[in-house]
Design a protein around this motif. Structure first.
Motif, PDB file in Angstrom:
ATOM      1  N   LYS A   1       0.838  -1.203   0.000  1.00 57.39           N
ATOM      2  CA  LYS A   1       0.000   0.000   0.000  1.00 57.39           C
ATOM      3  C   LYS A   1       0.862   1.238   0.000  1.00 57.39           C
ATOM      4  CE  LYS A   1      -3.986  -2.005   0.216  1.00 57.39           C
ATOM      5  NZ  LYS A   1      -4.947  -1.965  -0.796  1.00 57.39           N
ATOM      6  N   PRO A   2       0.556   2.253  -0.737  1.00 56.25           N
ATOM      7  CA  PRO A   2      -0.403   2.237  -1.825  1.00 56.25           C
ATOM      8  C   PRO A   2       0.240   1.665  -3.081  1.00 56.25           C
ATOM      9  CG  PRO A   2       0.476   4.428  -1.626  1.00 56.25           C
ATOM     10  CD  PRO A   2       1.113   3.587  -0.532  1.00 56.25           C
ATOM     11  N   SER A   3      -0.485   0.884  -3.794  1.00 58.34           N
ATOM     12  CA  SER A   3      -0.015   0.331  -5.054  1.00 58.34           C
ATOM     13  C   SER A   3      -0.126   1.402  -6.135  1.00 58.34           C
ATOM     14  CB  SER A   3      -0.877  -0.875  -5.439  1.00 58.34           C
ATOM     15  OG  SER A   3      -0.681  -1.207  -6.798  1.00 58.34           O
TER      16      SER A   3
ATOM     17  N   GLU B   1      -3.390   1.844  -7.751  1.00 56.66           N
ATOM     18  CA  GLU B   1      -4.477   2.504  -7.031  1.00 56.66           C
ATOM     19  C   GLU B   1      -4.289   4.019  -6.929  1.00 56.66           C
ATOM     20  OE1 GLU B   1      -5.730  -0.791  -3.811  1.00 56.66           O
ATOM     21  OE2 GLU B   1      -3.666  -0.058  -3.642  1.00 56.66           O
TER      22      GLU B   1
END
Length: 98
Positions: A25-27, A30
């Motif tokens: 996170k965060p990818s 996304e």
């Protein structure tokens, strides 16, 4: 510009590594392309490529999606107002040129 030959079977170890990276996170998958985080990543990636490939500052680095046929059409259509060089290196570059 760097072009890939197209889809290819990936080694399972590579797929597993990619799956782990996507879970973080965060990818990047996304992120909004307008976010500061993405813009920072894009800038640092371009700077790394400039250094690695010795790309001068007066040249732009483009990240393009789509397959080769799409790129063959897209690049000239978007860069017609600029000066560009084109290398004929084989069958596909000849098709694109024509």
């Amino acid at each position: 510009m760097i072009f890939s030959a197209g889809p290819a079977k990936q080694n399972q170890q590579v797929l597993d590594h990619m799956a782990e990276l996507i879970k973080r996170k965060p990818s990047i998958l996304e992120m909004s392309h307008r976010s500061q985080e993405f813009q920072t990543l894009l800038y640092s990636t371009k700077q790394s490529l400039r250094k690695l490939l010795d790309v001068p500052d007066e040249m732009e680095i483009l990240f393009l999606s789509g397959g080769a046929s799409f790129q063959f059409q897209m690049i000239p259509a978007n860069l017609l107002h600029k000066k560009a060089g084109y290398l004929l290196t084989g069958l596909f570059s000849r098709i694109a040129y024509e």
